[in-house]
Write an enzyme that holds these catalytic residues in place. Structure first.
Site, PDB file in Angstrom:
ATOM      1  N   GLY A 134      42.078  77.604  -2.013  1.00 55.72           N
ATOM      2  CA  GLY A 134      41.608  77.276  -0.665  1.00 55.72           C
ATOM      3  C   GLY A 134      40.522  76.162  -0.558  1.00 55.72           C
ATOM      4  O   GLY A 134      39.672  76.268   0.273  1.00 55.72           O
ATOM      5  N   HIS A 135      40.625  75.264  -1.316  1.00 56.26           N
ATOM      6  CA  HIS A 135      39.759  73.961  -1.298  1.00 56.26           C
ATOM      7  C   HIS A 135      40.081  72.888  -2.192  1.00 56.26           C
ATOM      8  O   HIS A 135      41.272  72.855  -2.910  1.00 56.26           O
ATOM      9  CB  HIS A 135      38.460  74.374  -1.697  1.00 56.26           C
ATOM     10  N   ALA A 136      39.459  71.656  -1.575  1.00 51.35           N
ATOM     11  CA  ALA A 136      39.764  70.543  -2.535  1.00 51.35           C
ATOM     12  C   ALA A 136      38.638  70.058  -3.302  1.00 51.35           C
ATOM     13  O   ALA A 136      37.601  70.563  -2.723  1.00 51.35           O
ATOM     14  CB  ALA A 136      40.671  69.592  -1.952  1.00 51.35           C
ATOM     15  N   ARG A 172      44.311  73.117  -3.057  1.00 49.42           N
ATOM     16  CA  ARG A 172      45.255  74.094  -3.972  1.00 49.42           C
ATOM     17  C   ARG A 172      44.769  75.420  -3.508  1.00 49.42           C
ATOM     18  O   ARG A 172      43.751  75.957  -2.918  1.00 49.42           O
ATOM     19  CB  ARG A 172      44.713  73.874  -5.554  1.00 49.42           C
TER      20      ARG A 172
END
Lengths: 139, 139
Positions: free
Chosen positions: B54-56, B101
């Protein structure tokens, strides 16, 4: 010939950071900060059927983490031996050069190894008598 | 504004070397040769209870290896999405910067991640709209 360094200065059991929450668990090894090297290579041992290791390295530095199951690592400076049981994901074992190691994995074990250099067969010491000679020459 | 790079140029499934003999199995990722970075940090996810990711990342490069169980990784370039099922120790997933992702681990999974930099919260992008803005700015 000077003293062989104490085994505890060559091999260190290091606490890893673990962060657990509703999503699960996260283990962290800040390799560079913890051990002073970056990992150019990562390898992992599993499907443990028999003893592994049986060698030392001339230059390679390593951080070993038991990621599943139980791993028994016996380290030997040429003067002292010690056996570590790695059965928690909350520790890593740092092994510096010129330490002989023997490794036994439980059938369900996965041992992750962070290594300071790419693979180079010429820096392995695979014969115990040669290892003893190298220890004597270095100390 | 130029094209957003194809997802396949940002995320690559890489074959790892596996050596099996009477002692068990050895998987090898020559990280530096394979991905062009050394791992300053290693972290591992386990005890999978819910969705992770839940981040990049703005700068971080990573190589992800499923060391046990099954891991589902959905990657998103801002234009394309793709889901990889990592259920073999014979592959690693390289993820370059500015890729969102989402990760789901099976309860028995262990996902090992080799990361090119130490932890730095400021290089995380944790908000999807911000991610879309960063993608647009970079392309």
């Amino acid at each position: 010939m000077s003293e062989i360094p104490p085994l505890d200065s060559l091999v260190r059991l290091l606490p890893l950071t673990t962060i657990s929450d509703a999503r699960g668990d996260l283990g962290v090894a800040e390799v560079k900060q913890l051990c002073g090297f970056s990992a150019e290579r990562f390898y992992f041992l599993y499907g443990g059927l028999g003893a592994r290791g049986g060698h030392a390295h001339r230059r390679l530095r390593q951080l070993m983490i038991s990621l599943a199951g139980q791993v028994e690592i016996t380290v030997d400076s040429g003067r002292e031996k010690k056996t570590y049981i790695l059965d928690s994901r909350k520790n890593g074992l740092e092994i510096n050069p010129v330490v002989w190691r023997d490794i036994v994995l439980s059938p369900d074990a996965v041992l992750g190894v962070l290594a300071s250099e790419p693979y180079d067969e010429s820096e392995y010491i695979r014969d115990y008598e040669t290892f003893r000679d190298v220890v004597s020459l270095h100390n």
